[in-house]
Design an enzyme around this catalytic site. Structure first.
Site, PDB file in Angstrom:
ATOM      1  N   ARG A 330       0.797  -1.223   0.000  1.00 58.04           N
ATOM      2  CA  ARG A 330       0.000   0.000   0.000  1.00 58.04           C
ATOM      3  C   ARG A 330       0.825   1.267   0.000  1.00 58.04           C
ATOM      4  NH1 ARG A 330      -4.611  -1.846   4.294  1.00 58.04           N
ATOM      5  NH2 ARG A 330      -5.637  -3.179   2.797  1.00 58.04           N
ATOM      6  N   GLU A 425      -6.513  -2.414  16.389  1.00 60.60           N
ATOM      7  CA  GLU A 425      -5.835  -1.261  15.790  1.00 60.60           C
ATOM      8  C   GLU A 425      -5.355  -0.278  16.850  1.00 60.60           C
ATOM      9  OE1 GLU A 425      -8.183   0.852  12.887  1.00 60.60           O
ATOM     10  OE2 GLU A 425      -6.633   2.362  12.560  1.00 60.60           O
TER      11      GLU A 425
END
Lengths: 574, 246, 218
Positions: A330, A425
């Site tokens: 990414r 996260e």
């Protein structure tokens, strides 16, 4: 303070096994004497709350939404990794481990990542047993797709709604425990403070958002599963409620913040169209499996993409990275896209977009094939942009999407505050400086299903807990402070709305702290990079920040990272 | 574009609500319906007035938080979209838009346009899952499932729990929501062990929450932002009969 | 027994009862229609009169009659009960409603069309069934009664309207019942839809043909 990562002894393959053997267990009959407060009900929070309750602990589960099912994990589209090697393409735990460490730019703990790779297969087993309708082959067995940053097909998916399906699986498990009474669930609650008593995290203060009342929740340990802080950028793919408050408050109470600079910019988002926009919409990275990214070879070429002949198109990812092509990680894909646009090759009205073209795939496999695989994404794109991506290439641009940084945790997922655990996260642990596709779901569920249920027992079994009541001075004080803060905020009566200020903050973040920093910053960076490289070649470390009080500078703590199994080098995806 | 909005305002659960008229001006056709409400709220906030409360979160049509009854249609006039995905280009300039919360006894209004949909959670809690403890699971590929079944289960599982089916139903029935879960788990072999008890408990809980009967008008299918088919209601009925008589 | 009560108390159970009784009633309609079609035999009603005379004398028919009556009651009471319960599921209705955009009219008006058909039924029973059974003299000709009744415009038209509404009721009712039985899945839905035409279109048309026949003085 020396940061102790508590990585267990032994060869990396046996660390987790050794650790599970060595940690203290809570006797089955004693588990019901402990209460654990779990904040957040995304993949990590739901799976943790359910798994802990299954073990017999009392669990208090809270979330910002009315229902646990609305947490933002639900928006993850692409998939979840596991090295099952169903495709016989040479996948293994070691390869997943290696790819993740390398993809994270050598800034993750080897032991954590190895554990993640080890348990990831169990996650798939778990989810299938829960009835998650993963994509299957005609023979009835599970299908895999390949994903950015990997050369093997190891990604399990449920159309473009993998996050939703996994969350609903975990939500089912949580619902079952709510039904059994072992989980007490409180919706529409926002955690506003962490309560630390005698050095132990013992509960939280939360606001009931329907009544406005402040409420105390007491436990023997607190688990935060409240997601990342990407919304500091305002325009991000995050949900509007994902505000990062919980980890920030915990940080202010003494939990170190690990690698806050590591934010992930996702390459395949629908570009911004104007400034009223409230958020950016992500399209699954899986689109890069079958779409080809290109820009016109001539800068400022404003022709209709269909009129630009093949030889005047620059498929720059395929050109620069022949072996990975459009499937580079990414960060690489994002950076190259931004570079292209900065050089004037960008397309669309703003010039801040590149094409993602499916024409070749449609020619090769037919429209139906594309429709089956990506139909919902094409529909979504159409609804937002009013363009038909079957006919004309999609326009994409990178946007903030995930934060690798988060509260610092040790191997047990405990922060620098005893009794405060952070999963999913919200912690900084497993992705280093860059997360690979389909790894967030894996990490959230690994933490919740398979790590925290073991490691939290060690703490509970080895710690003495004084009795605490809601009228304890620590709760009273926190309540007073928060009450004052709310009063202060409500009495400002400023000329700008909160949203407008947030928007400005986001702009500052994007301009100076986004994919590229400001011009002066860049020049400075050119001098700093050689020094940094020198430093990096000597050692890599985790930067964990300690909050010292308002107006005071943060103090940096370093956890040196040792790479015994993966040799750090300049990442190459050629 | 400019719009006149008639919006339901209600202070809390117990107070009586009423419609209040607002103007939304300079709205771009590319704005979503919620961004249009954001603009109205920004003006209200600047005038120090109470802003219009509405539920929202992901703003990409998957979390199921948003849900407004817009001029007589759940999630507005477009098919297959949630309120947050609905763009203003689907309205006429100068149009008067009436915005109401979902109305059903089982979904009491909390404030303005926000309703309490926890009844859905209780329906799921009553049995909308497969009882499996963490860790006690066989290897994933040990259960082959025909692709068609897996796909159909996925169709059902796509439900986002927004409540549009209840909102549009003339009987406020939650059959589409409930049946989607029953159908998903009935289609998969993993769900078979509990299929009998699951459907009975879920129907019982649904009735207890005060949702109405299904009279097969199929309006729910039309308004479902995920286009969930009433074929799942068919399957659920079959499961229910099977559970009662076999 | 407890299981049955529980079944009936559940929302799905009640719908099943309505559907099942509805389908049985439709079955009766077919038999009824075929008997009545004797009226069109060109014998000045001889066959029809004989049919009307013999029918009540068969024991099995009398038994079925009672069953039919119970089915009717069950259908009507359960449907009305669910209608009442459904009325209570929404305290406040929407200010703007556009039901026409999401569902067919027939499906939303079952209680109304059913009620009219019910009123028709009472009149119909009084007119033909009750009279023939309890007030008939020696030379009672059903054919004559039918003829005089249907030749009267007010009655004839009322019958026609009722038959239209019956068709309306069955348009939704027939396929809806199969949906409730759990049979209207992807494979069977089109078949049910096509078979439905026999029931919601042809049967009411068949019944309507009689008053039409006499009204138009054939």
């Amino acid at each position: 303070m020396v940061l102790n990562s508590k990585i267990p002894e032994g060869p990396i393959q046996q660390k987790w096994d050794n650790h599970r053997f060595n940690i203290k267990l809570v006797n089955a009959a004693n588990k019901r004497k402990y209460t654990i407060v779990v904040v957040g009900t995304g993949l990590a929070g739901s799976s943790a709350a359910a798994s802990l309750a299954e073990l017999g602990y009392n669990v208090i589960s809270l979330c910002y939404h009315e229902s646990p099912r609305r947490a933002h994990s639900i928006a993850a589209q692409g998939g979840i990794n596991a090295p099952k090697n169903y495709k016989n393409d040479g996948d293994s735990i070691w390869r997943l481990f290696y790819d993740t460490v390398k993809g994270g730019d050598y800034r993750a703990r080897e032991a954590n990542v190895y554990r993640l790779a080890q348990v990831s297969g169990n996650i798939i087993d778990q989810c299938v047993a829960q009835g998650v309708p993963f994509g299957r082959e005609y023979g009835g067995l599970l299908d895999n797709r390949s994903f950015g940053g990997a050369q093997v097909s190891r990604t399990f998916y449920a159309r473009g709604q993998t996050g939703q399906q996994l969350l609903l699986g975990a939500y089912g498990a949580l619902s079952r425990q709510i039904n059994s009474g072992r989980v007490k669930f409180f919706g529409r609650r926002e955690m506003l403070d962490l309560i630390v008593i005698e050095g132990q995290a013992r509960g939280i203060l939360a606001r009931n958002m329907e009544t406005g009342a402040l409420e105390s929740y007491i436990g023997d340990a607190v688990v935060l599963a409240t997601g990342g802080y990407g919304n500091t950028f305002y325009l991000a793919t995050m949900a509007k409620y994902s505000n990062g408050t919980a980890i920030w408050k915990a940080h202010k109470k003494g939990a170190f913040f690990g690698n806050p600079c590591f934010t992930q910019i996702h390459p395949t988002c629908i570009p911004l169209s104007s400034d009223y926009q409230s958020k950016l919409t992500l399209m699954s990275e899986s689109l890069r499996n079958d779409g080809r990214i290109w820009v016109p070879k001539k800068a400022g070429d404003k022709r209709n993409p269909k009129d630009i002949p093949e030889e005047e198109r620059d498929y720059y990812l395929e050109r620069l990275y022949p072996s990975f092509g459009n499937l580079v990680p990414r960060d690489v894909a994002s950076r190259r896209a931004k570079e292209m646009c900065d050089k004037g090759f960008g397309v669309g009205s703003t010039g801040l977009a590149v094409y993602l073209d499916f024409a070749d795939t449609i020619k090769r496999n037919g429209k139906e094939w594309v429709e089956e695989k990506y139909g919902n994404l094409f529909d979504m794109y159409h609804e937002i942009t009013a363009e038909n991506a079957y006919e004309t290439p999609m326009r994409i641009y990178p946007a903030v999407h995930y934060t690798m940084g988060g509260l610092w945790v040790d191997y047990n997922l405990m922060t620098t505050i005893p009794g405060l655990y952070v999963i999913g996260e919200a912690n900084f642990s497993d992705h280093g400086a860059n997360r690979l596709g389909a790894s967030a779901l894996m990490q959230g569920l690994a933490d919740g299903y398979f790590v925290i249920p073991y490691t939290i027992g060690d703490y509970l079994a080895s710690t003495k807990f004084p009795q605490i009541k809601p009228d304890h001075p620590a709760f009273k004080e926190a309540e007073r402070n928060i009450q004052e803060l709310i009063k202060k905020l409500l009495s400002i009566k400023g000329k700008q709305t909160v949203d407008e200020i947030h928007k400005r903050l986001g702009k500052v973040m994007y301009d100076h702290c986004g994919m590229a920093r400001n011009e002066a910053g860049l020049k400075k960076a050119l001098q700093l990079i050689p020094q940094l490289r020198e430093e990096f070649e000597k050692f890599a470390y985790v930067a964990a920040w300690e909050y010292k009080g308002n107006g005071l500078n943060w103090e940096l703590h370093k956890e040196p990272l040792a790479f015994e199994y993966v040799k750090p080098s300049t990442r190459s995806y050629k | 574009m400019n719009f006149t909005l008639k919006i339901w305002r209600q202070h809390d659960r117990n107070s009586k609500g009423k419609f209040v008229e607002y103007k939304a001006s300079d709205i771009s056709p590319d704005m979503s319906f919620l961004e249009m409400l954001d603009a109205v709220n920004r003006d209200l906030a600047k005038k120090n007035e109470d802003i219009i409360a509405f539920d929202h979160d992901c703003r990409e049509g998957i979390c199921g938080s948003c849900g407004l009854y817009i001029s007589g249609r759940a999630h507005g006039p477009q098919r297959g979209v949630t309120t947050c995905e609905l763009r203003m280009r689907h309205f006429h300039d100068g149009e008067t838009i009436v915005v109401e919360p979902w109305r059903a006894k089982a979904f009491p209004v909390i404030k303005d346009l926000i309703v309490d949909r926890t009844a859905f959670d209780r329906v799921i809690q009553s049995g909308g899952y497969i009882s499996v403890d963490t860790g006690s699971t066989p290897e994933a590929s040990s259960i082959p499932i025909p692709k068609a079944n897996a796909e159909e289960a996925m169709d059902a599982a796509a439900c986002i729990g927004c409540g549009a089916c209840v909102a549009v139903c003339k009987n406020s029935s939650a059959m589409l929501f409930m049946s989607a879960k029953v159908s998903q788990l009935a289609l998969l072999p993993q769900g078979h062990a509990e299929r009998k008890i699951r459907v009975q408990r879920m129907v019982h809980q649904m009735d207890k929450e005060g949702f109405g009967h299904c009279s097969n008008t199929y309006a729910c299918e039309q308004e479902c932002p995920k286009k969930i088919s009433v074929a799942h209601i068919t399957r659920m009925n079959r499961e229910f009969i099977r559970a009662a008589f076999w | 027994m407890r299981a049955l009560v529980q079944f009936y108390n559940s929302s799905v159970g009640k719908k099943l009862i309505v559907g099942l009784t509805g389908i049985l009633l439709i079955g009766y309609l077919i038999i009824h229609l075929f008997g009545n079609l004797l009226i069109f035999r060109n014998d000045c009603g001889k066959a029809f009169d004989t049919y009307a005379e013999i029918l009540p004398q068969v024991v099995i028919i009398r038994t079925i009659e009672i069953g039919l009556f119970l089915i009717f009651i069950f259908h009507i009471v359960t449907a009305a009960y669910t209608w009442l319960l459904n009325k209570q599921t929404r305290d406040q209705n929407y200010k703007v409603r556009k039901p026409g955009q999401t569902s067919p009219l027939t499906s939303r008006t079952m209680f109304f069309s059913g009620s009219i058909v019910f009123i028709f039924l009472v009149v119909h029973m009084r007119q033909f069934w009750y009279n023939s059974r309890y007030e008939a003299g020696e030379h009672y000709s059903m054919y004559e009664v039918v003829k005089t009744t249907f030749s009267e415009p007010v009655y004839g038209i009322f019958y026609l309207i009722a038959m239209f509404l019956l068709g309306f009721h069955l348009r939704h009712g027939f396929q809806s019942a199969f949906q409730t039985f759990g049979l209207r899945d992807k494979t069977y839905a089109p078949i049910i839809e096509w078979c439905g035409i026999i029931f919601w279109l042809l049967i009411p048309l068949g019944f309507a043909s009689m008053p039409l026949f006499f009204l138009l003085n054939f």
